[in-house]
Design an enzyme around this catalytic site. Structure first.
Site, PDB file in Angstrom:
ATOM      1  N   GLY A 147      33.855  20.093 -51.215  1.00  0.00           N
ATOM      2  CA  GLY A 147      32.312  20.243 -50.518  1.00  0.00           C
ATOM      3  C   GLY A 147      31.994  21.377 -50.041  1.00  0.00           C
ATOM      4  CB  CYS A 187      36.964  21.180 -55.391  1.00  0.00           C
ATOM      5  SG  CYS A 187      36.000  22.579 -55.334  1.00  0.00           S
ATOM      6  CE1 TYR A 188      36.243  23.132 -47.343  1.00  0.00           C
ATOM      7  CE2 TYR A 188      37.428  21.463 -46.746  1.00  0.00           C
ATOM      8  CZ  TYR A 188      37.226  23.075 -46.350  1.00  0.00           C
ATOM      9  OH  TYR A 188      37.404  23.297 -45.414  1.00  0.00           O
ATOM     10  CG  HIS A 231      34.446  18.402 -59.363  1.00  0.00           C
ATOM     11  ND1 HIS A 231      34.560  17.230 -57.854  1.00  0.00           N
ATOM     12  CD2 HIS A 231      34.168  19.463 -59.245  1.00  0.00           C
ATOM     13  CE1 HIS A 231      34.241  18.431 -56.758  1.00  0.00           C
ATOM     14  NE2 HIS A 231      33.756  19.841 -57.109  1.00  0.00           N
ATOM     15  CD  GLU A 264      34.610  14.588 -58.577  1.00  0.00           C
ATOM     16  OE1 GLU A 264      35.641  14.475 -59.096  1.00  0.00           O
ATOM     17  OE2 GLU A 264      34.000  15.364 -57.823  1.00  0.00           O
ATOM     18  CB  SER A 293      10.055  -4.793 -51.050  1.00  0.00           C
ATOM     19  OG  SER A 293      10.794  -4.777 -51.863  1.00  0.00           O
ATOM     20  N   GLY A 304      11.265  -5.476 -54.618  1.00  0.00           N
ATOM     21  CA  GLY A 304      12.182  -4.803 -55.305  1.00  0.00           C
ATOM     22  C   GLY A 304      13.652  -5.058 -55.156  1.00  0.00           C
ATOM     23  CB  VAL A 305      16.501  -3.948 -57.659  1.00  0.00           C
ATOM     24  CG1 VAL A 305      18.253  -3.615 -57.802  1.00  0.00           C
ATOM     25  CG2 VAL A 305      16.172  -2.998 -58.859  1.00  0.00           C
ATOM     26  CG  ASP A 306      18.020  -2.487 -52.906  1.00  0.00           C
ATOM     27  OD1 ASP A 306      18.694  -1.980 -54.045  1.00  0.00           O
ATOM     28  OD2 ASP A 306      17.586  -1.065 -52.790  1.00  0.00           O
ATOM     29  CE  LYS A 343      18.142   0.543 -57.062  1.00  0.00           C
ATOM     30  NZ  LYS A 343      17.542   0.514 -55.515  1.00  0.00           N
TER      31      LYS A 343
END
Ligand code: XMP
Length: 527
Positions: free
Chosen positions: A66, A93-94, A182, A184, A236, A238-240, A383
């Site tokens: 953070g 980290c934080y 980190h 990740e 639409s 779009g993907v979603d 996504k």
């Protein structure tokens, strides 16, 4: 209502790693890394209530990094409850610094912040570092100003770097671990092994988060919720929204009514392509509403960008509202392609009730008098998971991997007044650019690419003729999160070829320019 905690009935029973968000830019990445290991992970704000943590029954908790400093007063702290639950904890980290401080250690602010690569030395064996191929030293990614300067009681040092002598620590008899770096971030060598060790060896999670199970579960969920009632979905292309449509189609078939509104601001052939894919090829129940004239009438004479956005948003809602009122069937549910990054609460949201709502103006929210219940089967998916699901559900890869396209469409890519003629010109220029990017294998090298229409007259000579016409700007950017972006260094020869084609094939254009602005300070769209 806190929508965030509405887990589907199935995810409730999955082994879960809870990520408490202290505001790091990498928080979503932590959850994604865990899900890539087929383990469910959920992000919640650090000040989440005790009851919610208990209700979630996580197998492990990760405390994110953070931007704050624990050396300052009134900065976030870990809810004490989690220390009583006997659940493994990993502070990053934080998260490490506040752990250290809350257990009585000391944290010091460094004069110089450390961002970037660092080499850590493993000082003591720890489950966290098992099976590292690199032996006792690791190249890791650091991003911090503070560091732990004195170990808290009962903690052992497990790794160090020259600038952060306490780079990793673990509790001597509780399952509490902490890293200054980190794991990740992909720059951390073997970061995934460290996360895997935490998730599987320390938290003993089972890998239950599998796409194939997930689709079956979601279909069951939808069936249970909706029964034999009707669902309306604004599609639409779009993907979603497309993946939402496929999932609902599998669950309820013709009881799903998809509505596609052609607002006259779409890419070239978009309406035809959506119709041929969803209606003809996939046999979905699709209504195409041709609202081009209405949108253009409402947009006439408007050049202010905010005003244009408002008109587009409002017109969409009016049309969607009117058209759905015309449907003979009674519609009880409205489906939306909301995905996880749209709803992840900021770290302060628990107190401030702030929520990030699906990108600006896409569907615009429900009109008040539409009394429909929401169905949002992708609400907890990232996504890349949505894309994976779409591929398994049979959507073509080209559509799943397409660049994002803004809700207000070409409305944010035509400066000044929008006219149908300008839309056609821009559609043609954009189609050339995209076609050439695909041909040159550059389309997937950039994150988003498009043309913008600049109503600036400039002189050109085409053949023997002088041409006094408008300008097309080409934009291509590279970005991970669309919050910041750099302009793509496309090859000169490629740009020259695209420019030639646009000026030669489109009479209304006399000049092409390449946008070399990064974000910030520029935005990706031109507005
Ligand atoms: P900007 O221009 O703000 O764009 O740098 C960042 C990303 O957001 C997209 N964008 C939108 N997407 N509705 C959307 O769904 C919108 O109103 C909208 N405005 C911008 C833009 O294309 C880029 O990917």
């Amino acid at each position: 209502m806190n929508l965030h905690h509405e887990l589907s009935s199935q995810t409730k029973n999955l082994d879960t790693i809870l990520v408490l968000d202290f505001g790091s830019q990498y928080t979503q990445l932590i959850a994604r890394r865990i899900r890539e290991l087929d383990v469910f992970s959920l992000i919640l704000p650090w000040d989440i209530s005790k009851d919610k943590i208990i209700a979630l029954n996580p197998k492990g908790i990760i405390l994110s990094g953070g931007p704050e400093s624990v050396t300052q007063k009134n900065t976030p702290r870990i809810p004490e409850i989690i220390f009583d639950l006997d659940i493994p904890i990993l502070g990053i980290c934080y998260g490490m610094q506040t752990l250290a401080e809350q257990f009585g250690g000391q944290v010091t602010s460094s004069k110089t912040k450390e961002f970037g690569h660092a080499s850590i030395k493993i000082e003591q064996t720890s489950i966290l570092f098992e099976e590292l191929n690199s032996g006792t030293s690791l190249d890791v990614w650091m991003s911090h100003g503070d560091h732990v300067s004195t170990l808290p009681d009962n903690f052992n040092l497990i790794a160090s770097t020259p600038s952060a002598p306490i780079a990793a620590m673990e509790h001597s008899n509780m399952p509490i671990y902490a890293l200054q770096f980190h794991p990740e971030v992909s720059h951390t060598e073997e970061g995934n092994t460290i996360i895997k060790n935490f998730v599987f060896k320390i938290c003993q999670c089972n890998a239950q988060w599998k796409m194939s199970n997930l689709i079956d579960q979601r279909i069951l969920d939808i069936k249970q919720k909706v029964g034999d009632q009707k669902v309306l979905l604004g599609l639409s292309g779009g993907v979603d929204s497309s993946v939402t449509a496929m999932l609902l189609d599998r669950a309820i078939g013709k009881n799903l009514i998809c509505m596609f509104v052609d607002n006259g601001l779409l890419r070239k052939n978009e309406a035809e392509d959506v119709e041929s894919l969803f209606k003809e090829k996939l046999d979905l129940n699709l209504l195409v509403i041709d609202a081009k004239k209405i949108f253009h009438r409402h947009l006439r004479g408007i050049s202010d960008p905010e005003q244009k956005r408002k008109v587009i948003g409002r017109t969409f809602i009016d049309i969607f509202d009117n058209e759905s009122a015309k449907l003979k069937d009674e519609i009880n549910f409205l489906a939306q392609g909301t995905i996880y990054p749209d709803v992840i609460e900021s770290s302060e949201s628990e107190s401030k009730e702030a929520r990030v709502i699906k990108s600006h103006h896409n569907v615009g929210g429900l009109p008040d008098d539409m009394k429909m219940e929401l169905v949002e089967p992708l609400r907890d998916l990232f996504k890349d998971e949505v894309r994976k699901m779409g591929a398994e559900l049979g959507l073509p890869l080209e559509m799943l991997q397409r660049h994002p396209f803004p809700g207000p469409g070409l409305g944010v890519r035509i400066l000044g007044e929008i006219t149908p003629e300008k839309v056609t010109t821009l559609q043609n220029a954009d189609a050339i650019f995209i076609e050439e990017l695909i041909k040159a294998n550059l389309y997937h090298e950039v994150s988003q690419a498009f043309c913008a229409y600049l109503p600036v007259k400039s002189v050109g000579v085409v053949g023997d003729e002088r041409r006094y016409a408008d300008v097309i700007a080409i934009r291509a950017v590279e970005t991970v999160d669309f919050m910041t972006a750099t302009w793509a260094k496309l090859p000169y020869e490629f740009l020259a070829h695209v420019s030639n084609r646009i000026v030669n094939e489109i009479e209304e254009i006399s000049r092409v320019v390449y946008d070399i602005s990064s974000k910030p300070p520029a935005t990706i769209e031109w507005e």
